[in-house]
Enzyme design. Structure first.
Site, short mmCIF file in Angstrom:
data_model
loop_
_atom_site.label_atom_id
_atom_site.label_comp_id
_atom_site.label_asym_id
_atom_site.label_seq_id
_atom_site.Cartn_x
_atom_site.Cartn_y
_atom_site.Cartn_z
N CYS A 35 0.84 -1.20 0.00
CA CYS A 35 0.00 0.00 0.00
C CYS A 35 0.87 1.25 0.00
CB CYS A 35 -0.92 -0.03 1.23
SG CYS A 35 -1.75 1.51 1.58
N CYS A 38 0.21 3.92 2.56
CA CYS A 38 0.68 3.50 3.88
C CYS A 38 2.14 3.90 4.09
CB CYS A 38 0.54 1.99 4.05
SG CYS A 38 -1.15 1.38 3.93
#
Length: 244
Positions: A35, A38
């Site tokens: 991700c 993230c």
């Protein structure tokens, strides 16, 4: 802790002891290695861990390795940052947000604690929005016909109805006499989805035969059965033209 030191990680097995039983509020950053947002959030969590040291705890949880917690708290998107206090989920942010957003969550909870306000649980997750069905070609054409910028004639014709066959001669006579008028002949048996869509868009109950003069989303005139004549259509267009 400085910005090069990552917040400690927590696992499913440790979650109850380190998060739900913590004596201070706990901010949990739920992330995954694949991700990209993230990754951009990591330094934000580092700074928060340093800024709130001794007042709150910042932890990270790998979503791919801790499915029990992900399922329990209905994590649907990453990153998701959860705030707990006294075992209660009191805050949630989805997607990478500015540091000030998470700081505001923590400050609000710390102020409430100082005032003796007990934590109030939020819902496990906001309900997912209902999927939006793609617009059908019939609905799109119905909207486009209704939104015409100049008066437009729409005639719904039933090819199996003797009345409609007779009334269509009136429609044909008007079209021959006014070849430049925008007109749409709709044979109901062949174009049932469009017929239904027009009834919905124009907010006029379906009949056949049925005729409309429309412009810019408004029904300027409509009639059905033997009330449809070439002269009445002409009068409707005359009134619509003078009203422009």
């Amino acid at each position: 802790m400085n910005e090069t030191e990552a917040p400690a990680a927590v696992t499913d097995a440790e979650f109850a002891a380190r998060v739900l039983q913590s004596p201070v509020p706990v901010l949990v950053d739920i992330w995954a290695a694949w991700c990209q947002p993230c990754v951009t959030l990591k330094p934000v969590m580092h700074r928060l861990a340093e800024s709130y040291r001794d007042r709150a705890t910042v932890l990270t949880l790998d979503a791919d390795s801790n499915l029990e917690t992900v399922t329990r708290f209905d994590i649907r998107a990453l990153p998701s940052v959860l705030l707990f206090d006294q075992g209660v989920l009191v805050g949630r942010q989805v997607g990478a947000q500015p540091q000030a957003t998470y700081a505001a969550m923590l400050d609000a909870r710390l102020s409430a604690r100082a005032a003796g306000v007990a934590p109030t649980a939020i819902a496990a997750a906001a309900p997912a929005p209902a999927p939006v069905a793609p617009e059908s070609p019939a609905s799109r054409e119905a909207r486009e016909l209704a939104a015409a910028t100049e008066p437009t004639l729409i005639f719904k014709h039933s090819a199996t109805c003797s009345i409609s066959i007779g009334v269509k001669r009136e429609y044909d006579a008007f079209v021959r006499a006014h070849p430049n008028v925008p007109a749409r002949l709709l044979v109901v048996q062949n174009e049932r989805p469009l017929s239904n869509a027009l009834a919905e868009v124009l907010r006029v109950q379906h009949e056949s035969p049925q005729a409309f003069v429309v412009r810019q989303g408004q029904v300027l005139w409509h009639a059905s059965h033997h009330r449809i004549t070439a002269s009445r259509i002409a009068d409707a267009f005359s009134a619509a033209t003078h009203a422009v």
